[in-house]
Design a protein around this motif. Structure first.
Motif, PDB file in Angstrom:
ATOM      1  N   UNK A 457       1.126  -1.289   0.084  1.00  0.00           N
ATOM      2  CA  UNK A 457      -0.087   0.099  -0.077  1.00  0.00           C
ATOM      3  C   UNK A 457       0.828   1.633  -0.582  1.00  0.00           C
ATOM      4  N   UNK A 458       2.315   0.905  -0.782  1.00  0.00           N
ATOM      5  CA  UNK A 458       3.108   2.212  -0.787  1.00  0.00           C
ATOM      6  C   UNK A 458       2.573   3.429  -1.096  1.00  0.00           C
ATOM      7  N   UNK A 459       1.717   3.203  -2.122  1.00  0.00           N
ATOM      8  CA  UNK A 459       0.895   4.060  -3.086  1.00  0.00           C
ATOM      9  C   UNK A 459      -0.349   4.329  -2.849  1.00  0.00           C
ATOM     10  N   UNK A 460      -0.528   4.228  -1.797  1.00  0.00           N
ATOM     11  CA  UNK A 460      -2.322   4.912  -0.925  1.00  0.00           C
ATOM     12  C   UNK A 460      -2.613   5.534   0.292  1.00  0.00           C
ATOM     13  N   UNK A 461      -3.482   5.737   0.465  1.00  0.00           N
ATOM     14  CA  UNK A 461      -3.072   7.029   1.926  1.00  0.00           C
ATOM     15  C   UNK A 461      -3.916   5.769   2.948  1.00  0.00           C
ATOM     16  N   UNK A 462      -3.284   6.330   4.003  1.00  0.00           N
ATOM     17  CA  UNK A 462      -3.915   6.048   5.118  1.00  0.00           C
ATOM     18  C   UNK A 462      -5.287   5.657   5.745  1.00  0.00           C
ATOM     19  N   UNK A 463      -5.949   6.520   5.104  1.00  0.00           N
ATOM     20  CA  UNK A 463      -7.097   6.557   4.731  1.00  0.00           C
ATOM     21  C   UNK A 463      -8.151   5.862   3.834  1.00  0.00           C
ATOM     22  N   UNK A 464      -7.164   5.979   2.768  1.00  0.00           N
ATOM     23  CA  UNK A 464      -7.962   4.853   1.417  1.00  0.00           C
ATOM     24  C   UNK A 464      -7.199   3.428   2.062  1.00  0.00           C
ATOM     25  N   UNK A 465      -6.781   3.452   2.699  1.00  0.00           N
ATOM     26  CA  UNK A 465      -6.086   2.019   3.107  1.00  0.00           C
ATOM     27  C   UNK A 465      -6.847   1.518   3.690  1.00  0.00           C
ATOM     28  N   UNK A 466      -7.796   2.025   4.823  1.00  0.00           N
ATOM     29  CA  UNK A 466      -8.972   1.931   6.078  1.00  0.00           C
ATOM     30  C   UNK A 466     -10.008   1.624   5.246  1.00  0.00           C
ATOM     31  N   UNK A 467     -10.274   2.418   3.916  1.00  0.00           N
ATOM     32  CA  UNK A 467     -11.509   2.349   3.609  1.00  0.00           C
ATOM     33  C   UNK A 467     -11.096   1.167   2.574  1.00  0.00           C
ATOM     34  N   UNK A 468     -10.105   0.416   2.318  1.00  0.00           N
ATOM     35  CA  UNK A 468     -10.833  -0.752   1.798  1.00  0.00           C
ATOM     36  C   UNK A 468     -10.812  -2.052   2.628  1.00  0.00           C
ATOM     37  N   UNK A 469     -10.205  -2.019   3.679  1.00  0.00           N
ATOM     38  CA  UNK A 469      -9.447  -2.656   4.800  1.00  0.00           C
ATOM     39  C   UNK A 469     -11.813  -2.682   5.294  1.00  0.00           C
TER      40      UNK A 469
END
Ligand SMILES: Nc1ncnc2c1ncn2[C@@H]1O[C@H](COP(=O)(O)OP(=O)(O)OP(=O)(O)O)[C@@H](O)[C@H]1O
Length: 545
Positions: A457-469
């Motif tokens: 997930x280097x190319x996505x933001x922390x928030x995008x990462x949480x939303x994917x989760x």
């Protein structure tokens, strides 16, 4: 792990059979050489042409056999190694989550790379080489014994003596090898740690300190290698000297036997040709046996790394989740540190629970118990009235979805990161994208859902990462959703919208640990629980602002 090795025993036997035939043919070639030499001394050289032709033919057969041997040996090693690695990986994934987390990943990586490599060289290849040496030894005994039993005994005694002395000489080297292997393990571990801390080292200018430690460890390792090289050179020189001396001795004795007519001159050549196959196994055995035996300790270490300390017998399957989960008098400590004491509460199916409390108060520990990472030291957790201890992890985990603080992203497409490779209809994927607030994120991706997420997930933001989760958890369609600070990297409006969507799902039990209280959503919770170490309290929702 050793019994996994036994799975390829038939392959080993087949490979050794090919090896035995090749050694037999090679021994037969030395007999033909003897006959060729002996016939050369006779008037008219009877049978010379026939022997020479046979030698050419068998040289070709030997070439084919040795080629076949290298293929089957390669296949045997490949198959055995793959079996061991697959077994190790499979067993890692059977470890209890908390027990796996106790150790650093570097330990397992080092076992899979370095230790299983040693097992390959010292055990898998070692046993093969040793068995082949023994076969070769037996064939050689038959060949030399056919020329002269007396010479066979002399050659055997001398060979055993050289083998024994070689073993004594190489002992210090074996010890150094073991020490170097231990240093390698520590070195690998250290390198992984330093590289994992790359950012913190850069940002805090800690490189000078790292460099100093690194130089020390590198020097230790290199010094050990240098010491091995120095001692090896000396030992090999002494061994070579001994072997040359012994060859001369055997040559002298054989020539003497030829002169007094006990053997032919062809016989001298046959003995010299075969002598190395006689002392070779002694040398090989002295080299290989300690290595083979030392892997016993390595197998023990590998097996221990796979052991689960918690051997709670799980015999109940949780086929469905109908009523709820209750904690009854649950106490849990990390060693001396008692975190939860006599905790009693119940979570009803489809209920929505918010867990709050101070940092270090035990919220994550509560979730870990709920996720069955740990067992309480006293008291019990019941799911639909069944003790959680006895429910199999596999059947329980099917009913749970987790959104943890550190969300892992695979180097794969956004789609596969959402579905976790499950076959999910497109409409459901699109619905989860909307619910998790990912619509505009997906629309702006260069290749939409097929865009690759790189390097965890280097190319996505922390928030995008949480939303994917969150979308991942929704797609899992399990009945219980556990959120651990899932909204902390989202802006207020996004967090509010996603939390509301989740709380509006009637068929979902939600347990949300959060530092963030969104006033607009608070009434959607059935209960708010305040966890502060040994104390847990229900907070009336109406009183919270
Ligand atoms: N794996 C562990 N081994 C030993 N002690 C631990 C472990 N995990 C947590 N603790 C300790 O247990 C206590 C409770 O920790 P826990 O993570 O449950 O708190 P928390 O309420 O989730 O905190 P935070 O809000 O800061 O995440 C703390 O004192 C912590 O140091």
């Amino acid at each position: 792990m050793k019994r996994i090795y036994n799975k390829t025993l038939i392959l080993l036997v087949a490979t050794l059979l090919v090896g035995a035939v090749a050694k037999g043919v090679s021994g037969y070639m030395t007999i033909l050489t003897r006959d060729l030499v002996d016939t050369s001394f006779l008037p008219g050289m009877p049978g010379f042409r026939e022997i020479a032709l046979r030698m050419v033919l068998f040289a070709f057969v030997l070439f084919l056999l040795e080629t076949l041997l290298s293929f089957v040996k390669g296949y045997y090693r490949k198959k055995t190694n793959v079996n061991l690695k697959m077994y190790y990986l499979e067993k890692i994934f059977q470890k209890n989550i908390n027990e796996f987390n106790k150790d650093s990943n570097a330990k397992y990586v080092s076992h899979m790379m370095s230790d299983l490599n040693t097992v390959d060289l010292d055990y898998i290849d070692g046993i093969f080489e040793l068995a082949l040496s023994v076969i070769s030894f037996v064939i050689t005994i038959v060949i030399i014994g056919g020329v002269s039993m007396e010479l066979l005994i002399i050659v055997l005694v001398v060979g055993a003596l050289v083998g024994f002395l070689s073993n004594v000489l190489s002992k210090p080297i074996q010890k150094l090898y073991e020490e170097r292997s231990g240093l390698y393990d520590k070195y690998t571990h250290y390198l992984q740690e330093v590289l994992s801390a790359f950012r913190i080292i850069r940002v805090n200018s800690l490189y000078k300190r790292v460099e100093k430690q690194f130089t020390g460890r590198s020097e230790n390792l290199q010094s050990k290698s240098y010491e091995i090289e120095k001692k090896s050179t000396y030992i090999y020189a002494v061994q070579n000297f001994m072997i040359n001396f012994v060859v001369l001795f055997v040559m002298g004795i054989s020539v003497y036997y030829a002169v007094i007519g006990k053997i032919t001159f062809g016989g001298v050549i046959l003995i010299l040709n075969n002598f190395s196959s006689l002392i070779g196994p002694f040398q090989r055995a002295s080299e290989l046996l300690p290595k083979i035996f030392s892997t016993k300790a390595l197998f023990k270490v590998l097996d221990e790394s796979l052991l689960n300390q918690d051997l709670q017998e799980e015999k109940e399957e949780l086929h469905s989740f109908q009523e709820g989960i209750s904690f009854e008098g649950v106490t849990f400590s990390y060693g001396e540190n008692k975190v939860l004491e006599d905790l009693t509460l119940s979570l009803k199916k489809n209920g929505k629970y918010l867990i709050v409390g101070p940092s270090g108060g035990g919220k994550s520990t509560f979730l870990k118990l709920l996720r069955k990472y740990f067992h309480p030291q006293s008291g019990s957790i019941y799911v639909d009235g069944k003790p959680l201890n006895y429910i199999t992890k596999e059947s329980y985990f099917k009913h749970l979805s987790n959104v943890e603080q550190n969300v892992f992203m695979f180097d794969d497409t956004v789609r596969n990161n959402l579905t976790l490779l499950k076959d999910i209809p497109e409409e459901k994927i699109q619905e989860a994208i909307n619910r998790a607030g990912l619509r505009s994120f997906v629309e702006n991706l260069p290749s939409g859902l097929e865009t690759i997420i790189e390097d965890n997930g280097r190319n996505i933001s922390g928030g995008e990462r949480s939303r994917i989760a969150i979308a991942r958890a929704l797609l899992n369609e399990s009945e219980i959703l556990i959120l651990d600070e899932a909204f902390q990297s989202l802006d207020y409006d996004t967090a509010r919208a996603i939390e509301k969507t989740i709380l509006d799902l009637p068929e979902l039990t939600v347990v949300n640990v959060s530092h963030i209280l969104i006033p607009e959503n608070k009434n959607a919770y059935d209960e708010m629980l305040y966890v502060d170490r040994k104390r847990i309290e229900r907070i009336p929702i109406s009183g919270v602002s």
